[in-house]
Design a protein around this motif. Sequence first.
Motif, PDB file in Angstrom:
ATOM      1  N   HIS A  38       0.996  -1.484  -0.029  1.00  0.00           N
ATOM      2  CA  HIS A  38       0.008   0.039   0.069  1.00  0.00           C
ATOM      3  C   HIS A  38       0.364   1.423   0.053  1.00  0.00           C
ATOM      4  CE1 HIS A  38      -2.453  -3.146   2.039  1.00  0.00           C
ATOM      5  NE2 HIS A  38      -2.971  -3.217   0.592  1.00  0.00           N
ATOM      6  N   TYR A  39       2.259   1.234   0.830  1.00  0.00           N
ATOM      7  CA  TYR A  39       3.538   2.391   0.502  1.00  0.00           C
ATOM      8  C   TYR A  39       4.108   1.955   0.466  1.00  0.00           C
ATOM      9  CZ  TYR A  39      -1.571   4.288   2.882  1.00  0.00           C
ATOM     10  OH  TYR A  39      -2.092   4.719   3.693  1.00  0.00           O
ATOM     11  N   ARG A  40       5.200   2.613  -0.207  1.00  0.00           N
ATOM     12  CA  ARG A  40       6.570   2.242  -0.195  1.00  0.00           C
ATOM     13  C   ARG A  40       7.909   3.571   0.050  1.00  0.00           C
ATOM     14  NH1 ARG A  40       3.542   0.827  -3.658  1.00  0.00           N
ATOM     15  NH2 ARG A  40       3.427   2.150  -4.196  1.00  0.00           N
ATOM     16  N   VAL A  41       8.510   3.400   0.609  1.00  0.00           N
ATOM     17  CA  VAL A  41       9.299   4.261   1.222  1.00  0.00           C
ATOM     18  C   VAL A  41      11.173   4.121   0.672  1.00  0.00           C
ATOM     19  CG1 VAL A  41       8.551   5.218   3.168  1.00  0.00           C
ATOM     20  CG2 VAL A  41       9.805   3.399   3.022  1.00  0.00           C
ATOM     21  N   ALA A  42      11.958   4.257   0.368  1.00  0.00           N
ATOM     22  CA  ALA A  42      13.289   3.837   0.378  1.00  0.00           C
ATOM     23  C   ALA A  42      14.178   4.891   0.423  1.00  0.00           C
ATOM     24  CB  ALA A  42      13.521   4.183  -1.438  1.00  0.00           C
ATOM     25  N   SER A  43      15.563   3.949   1.040  1.00  0.00           N
ATOM     26  CA  SER A  43      16.881   4.760   0.955  1.00  0.00           C
ATOM     27  C   SER A  43      17.570   5.365   0.337  1.00  0.00           C
ATOM     28  CB  SER A  43      17.715   3.994   1.796  1.00  0.00           C
ATOM     29  OG  SER A  43      17.873   2.757   1.367  1.00  0.00           O
ATOM     30  N   PRO A  44      18.155   6.133  -0.014  1.00  0.00           N
ATOM     31  CA  PRO A  44      18.841   7.108  -1.140  1.00  0.00           C
ATOM     32  C   PRO A  44      20.013   5.854  -2.052  1.00  0.00           C
ATOM     33  CG  PRO A  44      18.767   7.831   0.283  1.00  0.00           C
ATOM     34  CD  PRO A  44      18.382   7.390   1.231  1.00  0.00           C
ATOM     35  N   GLY A  45      19.717   5.591  -3.296  1.00  0.00           N
ATOM     36  CA  GLY A  45      20.472   4.984  -3.885  1.00  0.00           C
ATOM     37  C   GLY A  45      20.324   3.663  -4.033  1.00  0.00           C
ATOM     38  N   ALA A  46      18.780   3.368  -3.610  1.00  0.00           N
ATOM     39  CA  ALA A  46      18.529   1.674  -4.039  1.00  0.00           C
ATOM     40  C   ALA A  46      18.209   2.323  -5.476  1.00  0.00           C
ATOM     41  CB  ALA A  46      17.261   1.878  -3.182  1.00  0.00           C
ATOM     42  N   LYS A  47      18.856   0.682  -5.737  1.00  0.00           N
ATOM     43  CA  LYS A  47      18.248   0.564  -7.623  1.00  0.00           C
ATOM     44  C   LYS A  47      17.909  -0.100  -7.649  1.00  0.00           C
ATOM     45  CE  LYS A  47      22.688   1.426  -8.441  1.00  0.00           C
ATOM     46  NZ  LYS A  47      23.773   1.987  -9.093  1.00  0.00           N
ATOM     47  N   ILE A  48      16.160   0.677  -8.548  1.00  0.00           N
ATOM     48  CA  ILE A  48      14.990  -0.050  -8.736  1.00  0.00           C
ATOM     49  C   ILE A  48      15.506   0.176 -10.342  1.00  0.00           C
ATOM     50  CG2 ILE A  48      12.565   0.272  -9.133  1.00  0.00           C
ATOM     51  CD1 ILE A  48      14.517   0.868  -6.176  1.00  0.00           C
ATOM     52  N   ALA A  49      14.628  -1.495 -10.629  1.00  0.00           N
ATOM     53  CA  ALA A  49      15.071  -2.220 -12.030  1.00  0.00           C
ATOM     54  C   ALA A  49      13.783  -2.756 -12.067  1.00  0.00           C
ATOM     55  CB  ALA A  49      15.886  -2.422 -12.126  1.00  0.00           C
ATOM     56  N   LEU A  50      13.362  -3.611 -13.696  1.00  0.00           N
ATOM     57  CA  LEU A  50      12.819  -4.813 -14.198  1.00  0.00           C
ATOM     58  C   LEU A  50      13.173  -5.202 -15.164  1.00  0.00           C
ATOM     59  CD1 LEU A  50       8.673  -3.196 -13.947  1.00  0.00           C
ATOM     60  CD2 LEU A  50       9.950  -4.779 -12.132  1.00  0.00           C
ATOM     61  N   PRO A  51      14.432  -5.782 -14.620  1.00  0.00           N
ATOM     62  CA  PRO A  51      15.046  -5.717 -15.588  1.00  0.00           C
ATOM     63  C   PRO A  51      15.058  -7.563 -16.853  1.00  0.00           C
ATOM     64  CG  PRO A  51      15.750  -6.879 -13.652  1.00  0.00           C
ATOM     65  CD  PRO A  51      14.476  -6.253 -13.378  1.00  0.00           C
TER      66      PRO A  51
ATOM     67  N   LEU B  58      16.310 -10.901 -19.722  1.00  0.00           N
ATOM     68  CA  LEU B  58      16.593 -12.254 -20.742  1.00  0.00           C
ATOM     69  C   LEU B  58      15.431 -12.760 -21.455  1.00  0.00           C
ATOM     70  CD1 LEU B  58      16.299 -12.979 -16.210  1.00  0.00           C
ATOM     71  CD2 LEU B  58      18.245 -13.404 -18.456  1.00  0.00           C
ATOM     72  N   GLY B  59      15.003 -11.945 -22.381  1.00  0.00           N
ATOM     73  CA  GLY B  59      14.554 -12.547 -23.334  1.00  0.00           C
ATOM     74  C   GLY B  59      12.843 -12.133 -23.056  1.00  0.00           C
ATOM     75  N   LEU B  60      12.455 -11.511 -22.017  1.00  0.00           N
ATOM     76  CA  LEU B  60      10.857 -11.453 -20.968  1.00  0.00           C
ATOM     77  C   LEU B  60      10.439 -10.665 -21.048  1.00  0.00           C
ATOM     78  CD1 LEU B  60      12.005 -14.668 -19.044  1.00  0.00           C
ATOM     79  CD2 LEU B  60      10.550 -14.736 -20.903  1.00  0.00           C
ATOM     80  N   LEU B  61       9.091 -10.398 -20.126  1.00  0.00           N
ATOM     81  CA  LEU B  61       8.145  -9.005 -19.582  1.00  0.00           C
ATOM     82  C   LEU B  61       8.595  -9.442 -18.812  1.00  0.00           C
ATOM     83  CD1 LEU B  61       5.450  -9.334 -19.838  1.00  0.00           C
ATOM     84  CD2 LEU B  61       5.500  -9.190 -22.230  1.00  0.00           C
ATOM     85  N   PRO B  62       8.575  -8.299 -17.747  1.00  0.00           N
ATOM     86  CA  PRO B  62       7.328  -8.617 -16.417  1.00  0.00           C
ATOM     87  C   PRO B  62       6.529  -9.305 -15.754  1.00  0.00           C
ATOM     88  CG  PRO B  62       8.339  -6.578 -16.585  1.00  0.00           C
ATOM     89  CD  PRO B  62       8.766  -6.903 -18.330  1.00  0.00           C
ATOM     90  N   GLY B  63       6.617 -10.377 -15.383  1.00  0.00           N
ATOM     91  CA  GLY B  63       5.005 -11.042 -15.561  1.00  0.00           C
ATOM     92  C   GLY B  63       4.229 -11.837 -14.191  1.00  0.00           C
ATOM     93  N   ALA B  64       4.993 -10.171 -13.237  1.00  0.00           N
ATOM     94  CA  ALA B  64       3.738 -10.055 -12.236  1.00  0.00           C
ATOM     95  C   ALA B  64       3.030  -8.828 -11.973  1.00  0.00           C
ATOM     96  CB  ALA B  64       4.414 -10.923 -10.517  1.00  0.00           C
ATOM     97  N   GLY B  65       2.674  -8.668 -12.634  1.00  0.00           N
ATOM     98  CA  GLY B  65       2.404  -7.170 -12.654  1.00  0.00           C
ATOM     99  C   GLY B  65       2.857  -6.120 -13.416  1.00  0.00           C
ATOM    100  N   GLY B  66       3.864  -5.966 -13.280  1.00  0.00           N
ATOM    101  CA  GLY B  66       4.836  -4.820 -13.149  1.00  0.00           C
ATOM    102  C   GLY B  66       4.892  -3.949 -14.845  1.00  0.00           C
ATOM    103  N   THR B  67       4.109  -4.479 -15.380  1.00  0.00           N
ATOM    104  CA  THR B  67       3.683  -4.025 -16.624  1.00  0.00           C
ATOM    105  C   THR B  67       2.780  -3.016 -16.587  1.00  0.00           C
ATOM    106  OG1 THR B  67       2.749  -5.328 -17.766  1.00  0.00           O
ATOM    107  CG2 THR B  67       5.338  -5.124 -18.649  1.00  0.00           C
TER     108      THR B  67
END
Length: 697
Positions: free
Chosen positions: A111-124, A128-137
Amino acid sequence: MSASYEVRGDVAVITLSNPPVNGLGHETRRAAAAGIEQAENDAAVKAIVITGAGKAFSGGADIKEFGSPKALAEPNLHSLIAVVENCSKPVVAAIHSVCMGGGLELSLGCHYRVASPGAKIALPEVKLGLLPGAGGTQRLPRALGVEPALNMIVSGEPVNSEMLAMVPGQKLFDKIIEGDLMEGALALAREVADVRPLPRVRDLKARHASPEAYFQFARNMVGGMSKNFPAPLRCLEAVAASVSMKFEDGMKAEREGFLALMQTPESKALRHAFFAERAASKIGDVPDDTPIRKIDKVAVIGAGTMGGGISMNYLNAGIPVVILETKQEALDRGVATIKKNYEAQVKKGKLKEDKYQQRMALLSTTLNYADIGSADLVIEAVFEEIGVKEAVFKQLDEVMKPGAILASNTSTLDVNKIANFTKRPQDVVGMHFFSPANVMKLLEVVRGAATAKDVLATVMQLAKKIKKTAVVSGVCDGFIGNRMIEQYSRQAGFLLDEGCSPQQVDKAAEKFGFAMGPFRMGDLAGNDIGWAIRKRRYQEKPNLNYSKSADLLCELGRYGQKTSAGWYDYQAGKRDAIPSPVVAEMLEKHRAAKGITPRQISDDEIVHRLVFALVNEAAHLLEEGIAQRASDVDMVYLTGYGFPLWRGGPMCYADTVGLFNVVQAMKKFAKNPLDDAAFWEPAPLIKRLVAEGKSFS
């Protein structure tokens, strides 16, 4: 391998704990879901915080479970996200360090998200020739905005948390916590404990002012940049669905795209390469806990192109380097080239001025062997001739301190012979860098008969530090890469004899996906290098057939780009390969002298003679124990020889074609009187795999 649960006052804290990056394996998913249920059932708990132990929130799926039943076992990632999203109490994701793939998708279910500075955020997943498969898109465009989300998903590249927090209108992060992340997360959890309704990303709208025009523009851009990779365009269509469809319908579209991509040869090749790179760092009889030697200072013998490039790798990693040469002019030239390379990076904005100065401050030079004796590792990068190597290694044996690693950058010579020039063969290893050494990823680590296990473990770990993909090879002429490329080059020569032009062979190889065809590659490397090897072969292996066309070319002084003439003509200051009438005439006369009537040869035959030559020679290498595993061969060719990534390497490609079909092609090639029938006898390993219905992988 799980997740821990504790209660801090009125807030439950669930900590993902599956080193090294808290991969969301089955046990971790099950424990996290159980933690949510426990918090739901505890009346004293008002809110929940999910975080990750150690150096990651979560790196996503657990790669150890890829392809196994555990990857899909319930609760799968979709089920875990549903448990979090439907929790009756607020769930706060406390994100730090690394939050990628399924880890980011899990956080988007909170429901909420907090983050520390410098955290690496990605959907990579696209890598691997795929797309995010758990709702990322579907969730990221709603939380971050359509355009920045599409950029992240299509590129797969990580972005720092504080950069994403600056996106106008974003709802990805509620706060960036400068101080103690857990304290900040607990404070927010208590602040929102009684806020209802609970905010869900899925309930937000993914909006764009001009969706049709934007996505058409994006299709043109993405399609042009990813012609051999289907995943980026599939990612784009899934993101487009987040704008045009209801959430549940968008999720179905994402799932269909994911399942379709899983079956593509490109995704299978990319996943193969992903695991191959990790497998290459493992040496069968060298345990992971083998003690390693300390490398605080490196010496490099030779300030030429290779020596300078090798030195830059260590300078980039913050390791002091001393370069030794026999003449001051050679040293000055080498240092000037290093400076020029760094200054070009500064000019392009790829390197900051202070970093450049720091790296140059780590570099020293000498003309005296006595000055390098304290180095922990010394790498010779001198002329490729055994007598020259002998002189260098005898000197090193005299001056280097006990326990120093003595490495040779030889590309073909016998590392055992080189080791025996010293009284410490256990400390000698091959470290074959590829040119330009400061750019190319591949490092062949050549294991001599006496090379100590701790030397191997040290060099493999050091390779990671200097950002190389290290592959272990046994000792043989040419090791893995160059021994295979010799057979590839022999086939290229036979193709010329039979009627091809250099440009026809190169175009066919490049259309297949090679970065460069065999003749353009020869011109770049220097045709005289191959000539020197062939002269040696004529003495050592008089029965081995070669086309004489390459020798005729060298007799004309056409060594390649360095002489502005090779298989192609070159204009001063340019690298464009211009078809040469001189070469065309030379080949015509050569065929006439041999009584050969040229024939039309298809691109398919060209490609498969070149590639299956690599495959058959590699199978011999595996049989002899020179290469540890077929995937190691693929890593050599993907990172050192420009083999197309989307085909996964020569061995992966052979598996895709089917080894039965590879053998059928070899039998056909063996019937060609102008080829080498003996070479096309399938290696025993290939015959065995075909008989057993197996593949290399």
